[in-house]
Scaffold this motif. Structure first.
Motif, PDB file in Angstrom:
ATOM      1  N   VAL A  17       8.817  -2.273  13.410  1.00 32.57           N
ATOM      2  CA  VAL A  17       9.474  -1.439  14.421  1.00 32.57           C
ATOM      3  C   VAL A  17      10.504  -2.231  15.224  1.00 32.57           C
ATOM      4  N   ASP A  18      10.442  -3.563  15.153  1.00 32.08           N
ATOM      5  CA  ASP A  18      11.397  -4.387  15.891  1.00 32.08           C
ATOM      6  C   ASP A  18      12.604  -4.774  15.044  1.00 32.08           C
ATOM      7  N   CYS A  19      12.371  -5.338  13.864  1.00 35.78           N
ATOM      8  CA  CYS A  19      13.479  -5.874  13.057  1.00 35.78           C
ATOM      9  C   CYS A  19      13.809  -5.021  11.837  1.00 35.78           C
ATOM     10  N   GLY A  20      12.924  -4.107  11.461  1.00 34.40           N
ATOM     11  CA  GLY A  20      13.178  -3.229  10.327  1.00 34.40           C
ATOM     12  C   GLY A  20      12.825  -3.802   8.964  1.00 34.40           C
ATOM     13  N   ARG A  21      12.439  -5.091   8.935  1.00 39.60           N
ATOM     14  CA  ARG A  21      12.057  -5.691   7.648  1.00 39.60           C
ATOM     15  C   ARG A  21      10.690  -5.156   7.227  1.00 39.60           C
ATOM     16  N   PRO A  22      10.385  -5.251   5.939  1.00 42.67           N
ATOM     17  CA  PRO A  22       9.069  -4.798   5.472  1.00 42.67           C
ATOM     18  C   PRO A  22       7.927  -5.612   6.093  1.00 42.67           C
ATOM     19  N   VAL A  23       6.871  -4.910   6.446  1.00 39.77           N
ATOM     20  CA  VAL A  23       5.649  -5.560   6.907  1.00 39.77           C
ATOM     21  C   VAL A  23       4.918  -6.009   5.650  1.00 39.77           C
ATOM     22  N   PRO A  24       4.469  -7.270   5.580  1.00 43.74           N
ATOM     23  CA  PRO A  24       3.811  -7.752   4.359  1.00 43.74           C
ATOM     24  C   PRO A  24       2.628  -6.871   3.949  1.00 43.74           C
ATOM     25  N   GLU A  25       2.510  -6.668   2.656  1.00 38.88           N
ATOM     26  CA  GLU A  25       1.446  -5.831   2.082  1.00 38.88           C
ATOM     27  C   GLU A  25       0.065  -6.270   2.562  1.00 38.88           C
ATOM     28  N   GLY A  26      -0.182  -7.576   2.567  1.00 35.48           N
ATOM     29  CA  GLY A  26      -1.480  -8.085   3.005  1.00 35.48           C
ATOM     30  C   GLY A  26      -1.788  -7.731   4.448  1.00 35.48           C
ATOM     31  N   ARG A  27      -0.768  -7.741   5.286  1.00 38.01           N
ATOM     32  CA  ARG A  27      -0.960  -7.370   6.699  1.00 38.01           C
ATOM     33  C   ARG A  27      -1.338  -5.897   6.806  1.00 38.01           C
ATOM     34  N   LEU A  28      -0.659  -5.053   6.022  1.00 36.34           N
ATOM     35  CA  LEU A  28      -0.979  -3.620   6.044  1.00 36.34           C
ATOM     36  C   LEU A  28      -2.359  -3.342   5.459  1.00 36.34           C
ATOM     37  N   GLU A  29      -2.759  -4.134   4.473  1.00 34.98           N
ATOM     38  CA  GLU A  29      -4.111  -3.974   3.921  1.00 34.98           C
ATOM     39  C   GLU A  29      -5.158  -4.294   4.989  1.00 34.98           C
ATOM     40  N   ALA A  30      -4.915  -5.378   5.743  1.00 39.12           N
ATOM     41  CA  ALA A  30      -5.870  -5.804   6.767  1.00 39.12           C
ATOM     42  C   ALA A  30      -5.811  -4.918   8.008  1.00 39.12           C
ATOM     43  N   PRO A  89      -3.910  -1.491   8.737  1.00 39.01           N
ATOM     44  CA  PRO A  89      -3.005  -0.402   8.342  1.00 39.01           C
ATOM     45  C   PRO A  89      -2.156   0.122   9.500  1.00 39.01           C
ATOM     46  N   GLU A  90      -2.594  -0.097  10.719  1.00 37.71           N
ATOM     47  CA  GLU A  90      -1.850   0.386  11.877  1.00 37.71           C
ATOM     48  C   GLU A  90      -0.780  -0.595  12.351  1.00 37.71           C
ATOM     49  N   ALA A  91      -0.643  -1.735  11.676  1.00 34.87           N
ATOM     50  CA  ALA A  91       0.318  -2.763  12.088  1.00 34.87           C
ATOM     51  C   ALA A  91       1.728  -2.179  12.162  1.00 34.87           C
ATOM     52  N   ALA A  92       2.387  -2.427  13.297  1.00 37.09           N
ATOM     53  CA  ALA A  92       3.727  -1.895  13.514  1.00 37.09           C
ATOM     54  C   ALA A  92       4.806  -2.949  13.321  1.00 37.09           C
ATOM     55  N   ARG A  93       4.396  -4.213  13.287  1.00 40.54           N
ATOM     56  CA  ARG A  93       5.373  -5.298  13.248  1.00 40.54           C
ATOM     57  C   ARG A  93       5.066  -6.281  12.126  1.00 40.54           C
ATOM     58  N   CYS A  94       6.130  -6.945  11.663  1.00 40.96           N
ATOM     59  CA  CYS A  94       5.937  -8.040  10.722  1.00 40.96           C
ATOM     60  C   CYS A  94       5.278  -9.198  11.474  1.00 40.96           C
ATOM     61  N   VAL A  95       4.804 -10.159  10.747  1.00 41.92           N
ATOM     62  CA  VAL A  95       4.082 -11.281  11.356  1.00 41.92           C
ATOM     63  C   VAL A  95       4.964 -12.011  12.369  1.00 41.92           C
ATOM     64  N   GLN A  96       6.210 -12.245  12.006  1.00 40.35           N
ATOM     65  CA  GLN A  96       7.110 -12.987  12.886  1.00 40.35           C
ATOM     66  C   GLN A  96       7.344 -12.235  14.206  1.00 40.35           C
ATOM     67  N   CYS A  97       7.642 -10.968  14.153  1.00 36.91           N
ATOM     68  CA  CYS A  97       7.876 -10.190  15.373  1.00 36.91           C
ATOM     69  C   CYS A  97       6.600 -10.031  16.198  1.00 36.91           C
ATOM     70  N   GLN A  98       5.459  -9.878  15.530  1.00 33.57           N
ATOM     71  CA  GLN A  98       4.196  -9.785  16.260  1.00 33.57           C
ATOM     72  C   GLN A  98       3.914 -11.091  16.979  1.00 33.57           C
ATOM     73  N   MET A 152       0.856  -1.174   0.000  1.00 38.66           N
ATOM     74  CA  MET A 152       0.000   0.000   0.000  1.00 38.66           C
ATOM     75  C   MET A 152       0.899   1.234   0.000  1.00 38.66           C
ATOM     76  N   ASP A 153       0.595   2.178  -0.859  1.00 39.45           N
ATOM     77  CA  ASP A 153       1.414   3.390  -0.906  1.00 39.45           C
ATOM     78  C   ASP A 153       1.099   4.267   0.313  1.00 39.45           C
ATOM     79  N   VAL A 154       2.021   5.154   0.650  1.00 43.95           N
ATOM     80  CA  VAL A 154       1.878   5.936   1.876  1.00 43.95           C
ATOM     81  C   VAL A 154       0.699   6.909   1.835  1.00 43.95           C
ATOM     82  N   THR A 155       0.336   7.389   0.675  1.00 46.68           N
ATOM     83  CA  THR A 155      -0.813   8.295   0.576  1.00 46.68           C
ATOM     84  C   THR A 155      -2.092   7.557   0.941  1.00 46.68           C
ATOM     85  N   THR A 156      -2.258   6.368   0.386  1.00 46.20           N
ATOM     86  CA  THR A 156      -3.429   5.547   0.719  1.00 46.20           C
ATOM     87  C   THR A 156      -3.405   5.166   2.190  1.00 46.20           C
TER      88      THR A 156
END
Length: 110
Positions: free
Chosen positions: A79-92, A94-103, A1-5
């Motif tokens: 916010v923990d490991c710095g890796r990208p949060v998966p697009e699908g997670r952000l779609e579901a 948008p406030e997600a701060a962590r990747c699935v593994q860190c969460q 998801m782009d930052v504007t959206t």
């Protein structure tokens, strides 16, 4: 998801959460005569409203933090490991701060 959206979705979420919190902070018991039997029901209703208020307030904080990450240019990165949060997670969520593994790690520690 782009930052504007992302920003638009987060700002819309914030408006809805503020509206919900406002409703939940209102008097949960309508003005009426109370019987002893109503007292227990009113307490249960108030407890439920308080639980919903707690969840909505926590989600509001998460949304505000996500908006800050957008402004800082780090939105979409864990916010923990710095890796990208998966697009699908952000779609579901948008406030997600962590990747699935860190969460998952965070939830297991609780």
């Amino acid at each position: 998801m782009d930052v504007t959206t992302a920003r638009e979705r987060l700002e819309d979420m914030l408006v809805e959460l503020d509206r919900s919190i406002g409703v939940l902070q209102g008097d949960p018991v309508a003005v009426r005569e109370h019987s002893a039997a109503d007292a227990g029901s009113d307490l249960t209703d108030a407890d439920g409203a308080q639980a919903m208020l707690t969840v909505a307030t926590a989600q509001r904080r998460a949304v505000i933090e996500a908006i800050k990450r957008v402004e800082e240019g780090v939105y979409g990165h864990c916010v923990d490991c710095g890796r990208p949060v998966p697009e699908g997670r952000l779609e579901a969520r948008p406030e997600a701060a962590r990747c699935v593994q860190c969460q998952g790690k965070r939830e297991r520690r609780r």
